[in-house]
Enzyme design. Structure first.
Site, PDB file in Angstrom:
ATOM      1  N   ASP A 176      -5.222 -11.670   1.616  1.00 55.62           N
ATOM      2  CA  ASP A 176      -5.546 -10.573   0.860  1.00 55.62           C
ATOM      3  C   ASP A 176      -4.074 -10.180   0.425  1.00 55.62           C
ATOM      4  OD1 ASP A 176      -6.813  -8.616  -0.703  1.00 55.62           O
ATOM      5  OD2 ASP A 176      -6.956  -7.245   1.068  1.00 55.62           O
ATOM      6  N   GLY A 180      -9.878   2.161   1.648  1.00 55.44           N
ATOM      7  CA  GLY A 180     -10.116   0.945   0.822  1.00 55.44           C
ATOM      8  C   GLY A 180     -11.741   0.870   0.883  1.00 55.44           C
ATOM      9  N   GLY A 181     -12.071  -0.449   0.486  1.00 61.85           N
ATOM     10  CA  GLY A 181     -13.337  -0.670   0.564  1.00 61.85           C
ATOM     11  C   GLY A 181     -13.992  -0.717   1.916  1.00 61.85           C
ATOM     12  N   LYS A 234      -6.509   1.788  11.607  1.00 64.17           N
ATOM     13  CA  LYS A 234      -7.188   1.181  10.636  1.00 64.17           C
ATOM     14  C   LYS A 234      -8.684   1.384  11.005  1.00 64.17           C
ATOM     15  CE  LYS A 234      -8.054  -1.623   6.545  1.00 64.17           C
ATOM     16  NZ  LYS A 234      -7.502  -2.340   5.683  1.00 64.17           N
ATOM     17  N   VAL A 264      -7.568   4.235   6.712  1.00 59.64           N
ATOM     18  CA  VAL A 264      -6.213   4.160   7.468  1.00 59.64           C
ATOM     19  C   VAL A 264      -5.732   5.588   7.742  1.00 59.64           C
ATOM     20  CG1 VAL A 264      -3.809   3.176   7.884  1.00 59.64           C
ATOM     21  CG2 VAL A 264      -5.686   1.934   6.413  1.00 59.64           C
TER      22      VAL A 264
END
Lengths: 200, 877
Positions: B216, B92-93, B112, B97
């Site tokens: 989130d 992701g940004g 992560k 992971v």
């Protein structure tokens, strides 16, 4: 500045001669710089809402539509595609800020003179200034704002859009040597406007 | 562009370029060292190079803040401390992971990994560690356990239990290919979504109890394991790394649609998480985002304004209760949502167990309130989201300039103040455009079948917006008076007057029509006083506005004069043939035709009118050269509508519906097309009952949406009321099986609609400035309801309806009897309706026209007492 000029020119010739398929590769050649131009000239009020990528996409679609105009005219590709990108930005401004034609005309002027438009909207009130976290940065942008239009434009083209002197001259429609002199002189004036800042 | 490099570029420029390319490629070069190597230009280089570096700094700032964060770059990793990395699961940004094995414990983990610590600030790292600790303390059957966090080789990471399965966004994408068909499939989907909701809400509630917000919530952060259990992951962790959610545009975009509106103003609490979970559940049920799969820029706007497709429309077959629960979770106002995750969990549980749920659909009143608040909070939200927002500019500037000291300051500073004024003038223009739309055109039409007048809504503003705009106008007036020598100010003031006039005209209430007239006349004299500038087009526009206004006030002669003046000006322009001006001309011609048509007693069809003919001729040309232009097409449809009484009436009506349908589809943001489409459907619905039912059902759906969007705007409500009343009457009187339901069901539906109409009409009549058009709809609806009741053999209830109408009409100071019976807005004032009215009058022996349904009711009730009251009423006039 690092562009492969001959390749570029060959593509441009092909495009002008009627080979529409080279628009894609040619656009790719200019993509990074167009993206920078958009980043610098997109109204800050839209910065959060509009992705420069969206503008690029629209620009490409538009360019495709107006290819004939490119062929009928003898503007260099760079100049032409920048104009289309600017028009796309104006359209987006209009759409997002709900600006009418009249106001949009002002924006045309603003976008062409290289004002980082919107940055100075309400400059006497605090919000936009608050956004500029660094005083220095604000100062430079202020100084740019105060400059003569061509001086500012030449600085923006050379620095923010990474255009070579030759390209900048083409965009501005002036002789290369004139553009070069203008550039050095503009740097000197900016230095003058900034006062002590440049030394630190 | 000729000549070699040497002559084309100055030597100093070449040196600067060289320095720049060294600097940009990362060479350790400083202005001083570079200048030393080039003694011939040493002083100049020393002068200029620092400035150049400052410029580069600006560029770096702008580019990095403008284009969002770069993707995290991680080199190929195969080991990190105790962890043997096996494969990448996703990125992701903010991190990547991996599936990994913790070797000392021999357990499978999801790891992560954050970018290298050098990219994070100390504060971010502290927060990251802190949040990781908190997450590790959360124990809940639906929360992915965090084993711990650490640092190795400069990377920060945390390890959590490895869940084999898929994330809910993957699930959603897989489902997309198979929308449920049939009630059974929908029930299964709904139950699945509800179960996800229960698990997620319960996990969130547990975390909230520990003082942790997830921050989130989105489908990608829920995992579905192979047993079908739902796991919440990434508690507060990803977000902990961001300085604040607002500034990292690149990342915020991905999760924007789950962001509650109050987050834009910096508020985020438990109820915000309820909202995000609501959006997630919406997506899982509808398999699409409530805000549509639009481009980022549109998305931002939709989220800010909370414009989304109502779930009941996205999946009309989904169980009602679940839809209502999700809608409540997604309420715009935090206080209208479930107050915590547990309450949401309980309602979802109730749904699963078929118990009654707590959530209720928003009433009309709370919809209106919600809309008010939306507009009030708009300014705040916009300010935070976009710093130099027009609204902030206007509100800020207004309060600033309305103080006397500011005026004095402005005078003292002369030119500077004028510049500021110009800025705010353009901001004012922006606000105007946002509120009123590009070119407000007032219009209205009559139903060809009944001669009943329908107001065509072009756009809308609230009373509050008008106050704001008037406030600004007062300032312009003063300022312009004191700076009467400034030409540009006079022009801008005239324009401002024109806009204020247009806005007031749109409000449509008698008082605002008058204010509109005043403002427009001011604008007219303002423009006329301007010299040395071609303002003909502006003046023409003001004349057009004044014409439409006069028309609306029934000053027909004056209206014609204004239109004529506008036409003269337009044809005197040097570029009168330009399509834009031609379109203007056609619009004015059409308006003039309408005015004259109204004025003539005998109706001979539109083609007898010179103006109509001319307008159509221009339109013919415009359609050929600019046939995609929505304004051209809309005017074409409006012109065609006039011809609907002709021999090809049916085909023309169909064409009108079709054009507006296309426009409405292509321009979902332009409310006037939606409303005109509704009106076209309403008019066509009178043709046949079966097709009418379909038309009206669609129109009702659309207009309901319009009203939900602008509940303060009476014209939409009036349209809705008309559509609904008509729908109810059709439902009640249609006997064919095409109506799709048995008589009892249809009567039930009709009653519901009529009750809606009654409630809405009464609400409109209770308003501060009651809108008397609603008297007629109220009378009609009560009449129709009485008829339905009578058909169901409930005579006393039917009589009660008639009594209520008479009560209303008899009330001292209330609407006078002639209002509903012969209202200003023209219920069958003339045209075929009039003839019908006259027949009815004769039948009833009453000396007044009365609203059809109410008249029928009185007739059928045949009650001596009621007849007597009615007689007295009519005698009173």
């Amino acid at each position: 500045m690092t562009m492969d000029q001959p390749l570029d020119e060959a593509l441009e010739r092909k495009l002008r001669a009627g080979d529409s398929a080279v628009l894609g590769p040619l656009f790719e050649e200019h993509r990074a710089r167009l993206a920078r131009m958009i980043t610098f000239r997109l109204d800050t009020r839209l910065a959060g809402r509009i992705d420069p990528e969206d503008v690029l996409q629209d620009t490409f679609v538009d360019a495709e539509k107006r290819l004939q105009a490119f062929r009928d005219d003898d503007k260099p590709f760079l100049v032409w595609i920048r104009l289309i990108a600017q028009q796309t930005m104006i359209d987006l401004h209009r759409k997002h800020l709900g600006t009418r034609m009249r106001a949009a005309d002002k924006e045309v002027a603003a976008a062409q003179s290289g004002v980082i438009s919107g940055l100075f909207v309400g400059a006497t009130t605090s919000p936009s200034r608050a956004m500029m976290r660094e005083e220095a940065r604000a100062k430079i942008e202020d100084a740019l704002q105060e400059m003569d239009e061509i001086d500012r434009e030449v600085l923006m083209l050379r620095h923010f859009e990474d255009l070579s002197n030759k390209e900048a001259a083409t965009v501005l429609g002036i002789q290369e040597i004139a553009a070069s002199n203008r550039y050095v002189r503009a740097l000197g004036r900016l230095k003058g406007l900034l006062g002590g800042l440049g030394d630190s | 562009m000729s000549g070699d490099v040497e002559s084309a570029q100055g030597p100093l420029d070449l040196l600067i370029e060289e320095f720049l390319s060294l600097y940009r490629s990362g060479e350790p070069v400083t202005p001083e060292s570079f200048a030393l190597h080039h003694p011939e230009h040493r002083d100049e280089l020393r002068e200029l190079l620092p400035t150049l570096l400052a410029l580069e700094g600006v560029k770096r700032e702008r580019v990095s803040s403008g284009c969002g964060p770069a993707r995290v770059a991680l080199p190929e990793l195969d080991r990190l401390g105790d962890f043997r990395i096996e494969r990448e699961l996703g990125r992701g940004g903010m991190g990547v992971v991996f599936e990994a094995v913790q070797e000392t414990l021999d357990r499978r983990v999801a790891l992560k990994v954050m970018p290298q610590a050098s990219l994070l600030t100390g504060h971010q790292l502290d927060r990251f560690r802190q949040e990781a600790q908190i997450a590790a303390r959360l124990h809940h059957t639906n929360i992915v356990p965090v084993y711990g966090s650490g640092e190795s080789d400069g990377y920060h990471y945390y390890a959590m239990q490895f869940i084999a399965g898929q994330s809910l966004d993957q699930w959603r994408d897989a489902q997309q290919r198979q929308m449920p068909v049939g009630a059974g499939a929908w029930t299964a989907r709904a139950r699945f979504v509800a179960r996800v909701g229960v698990a997620a809400a319960s996990a969130l509630h547990c975390a909230h109890g520990h003082g942790t917000l997830h921050r989130d919530i989105k489908p990608a952060n829920f995992l579905l394991d192979q047993e079908g259990e739902v796991w919440v992951t990434d508690f507060g962790l990803a977000k902990a790394l961001e300085a604040d959610g607002m500034t990292r545009s690149g990342d915020i975009v991905g999760t924007l649609q789950y962001m509650p509106p109050e987050h834009l103003s910096g508020v985020y609490d438990v109820r915000s998480e309820v909202f995000a979970l609501g959006v997630t559940l919406y997506e899982l049920l509808a398999l699409c985002s409530p805000f549509g799969a639009s481009r980022h820029s549109d998305l931002m706007e939709r989220v800010r304004e909370q414009r989304f497709l109502p779930l009941e429309r996205a999946c009309p077959d989904a169980p009602r209760d679940l839809v209502v629960i999700i809608a409540k979770a997604m309420a715009r106002e935090p206080r209208d949502r479930y107050q915590d995750a547990e309450a949401l969990q309980q309602d979802l549980q109730a749904f699963l167990e078929d118990r009654p749920i707590i959530a209720r659909r928003l009433s009309m009143v709370s919809r209106a309130r919600r809309w008010c608040r939306r507009n009030r909070t708009l300014a705040a939200a916009v300010t935070v989201a976009m710093v130099a927002s027009v609204v902030a500019a206007v509100t800020g500037w207004t309060s600033y300039v309305t103080t006397q000291s500011a005026l004095e300051l402005a005078e003292r500073e002369g030119g500077r103040a004028e510049n500021n004024l110009k800025l705010s003038l353009s901001a004012f223009g922006d606000v105007f455009d946002r509120l009123v739309g590009r070119e407000p055109v007032l219009d209205f039409e009559e139903d060809p079948n009944t001669g009943q007048e329908l107001v065509v809504v072009q756009s809308s503003v609230s009373q509050r917006d008008v106050v704001l705009l008037r406030e600004m106008l007062a300032f312009y007036d003063r300022f312009a008076n004191e700076n009467a020598n400034s030409e540009s100010l006079r022009y801008e003031t005239a324009r401002a007057n024109r806009r204020v006039g247009a806005i007031h005209a749109q409000l449509g209430e008698p008082k605002s029509l008058e204010i509109a007239g005043e403002a427009l006349h001011k604008a007219l004299s303002g423009f006329t006083a301007i010299e040395g500038r071609d303002v003909r087009q502006d003046v023409a526009q003001v004349h057009t506005d004044l014409g439409l206004l006069s028309e609306r006030q029934r000053r027909t002669v004056r209206a014609s004069e204004h239109f004529q003046a506008a036409l003269d000006l337009l044809s005197s322009m040097p570029n009168a043939d330009a399509p834009g001006l031609q379109l203007r001309r056609a619009q004015v011609l059409f308006a003039l035709y309408r005015t004259k048509d109204r004025f003539r007693r005998r109706r001979e069809g539109p083609w007898g009118s010179v103006e109509y003919f001319a307008a159509m001729a221009i339109l013919g040309d415009l359609l050929a050269v600019d046939g995609d232009n929505p304004d051209v097409r809309a005017l074409h449809a409006r012109c065609l509508r006039e011809d609907a009484r002709g021999p090809d009436g049916r085909a023309v009506q169909d064409q009108v519906v079709e054009i507006f349908q296309e426009l409405a589809k292509e321009h979902p943001d332009r409310n006037e097309y939606q409303s005109e489409f509704c009106q076209a459907l309403l008019i066509r619905s009178r043709r046949s009952r079966e097709a009418g039912l379909a038309d009206l059902t669609l129109a009702d759906e659309l207009v309901t949406e319009l009203v939900a969007e602008q509940p303060l705007f009476r014209d939409y409500q009036f349209l809705q009321v008309q559509i609904r009343a008509k729908l109810a009457v059709l439902l009640h009187t249609t006997t064919t099986p095409l109506a799709g339901a048995d008589l009892a069901t249809r009567q039930q539906l009709a009653r519901g609609h009529l009750n809606d109409v009654i409630a809405m009409s009464e609400e409109a009549l209770r308003a501060e400035q009651p809108d008397l058009r609603f008297v007629s709809s109220l009378v009609a609806a009560r009449g129709a309801l009485g008829l339905v009741l009578l058909a169901a053999d409930d005579r006393s209830a039917a009589k009660r309806q008639a009594e209520l109408v008479l009560d209303l009409l008899e009330r001292p100071g209330g609407p006078r009897p002639e209002l509903p019976l012969r209202p200003e807005s023209g219920w069958r004032r003339n045209g075929p309706g009039r003839a019908r009215g006259e027949r009815r009058r004769a039948q009833q022996g009453e000396a007044v026209e009365i609203v059809l349904e109410f008249g029928l009711l009185l007739l059928r009730l045949d009650d001596a007492e009621l007849r007597e009251r009615m007689r007295k009423l009519t005698a009173r006039r």
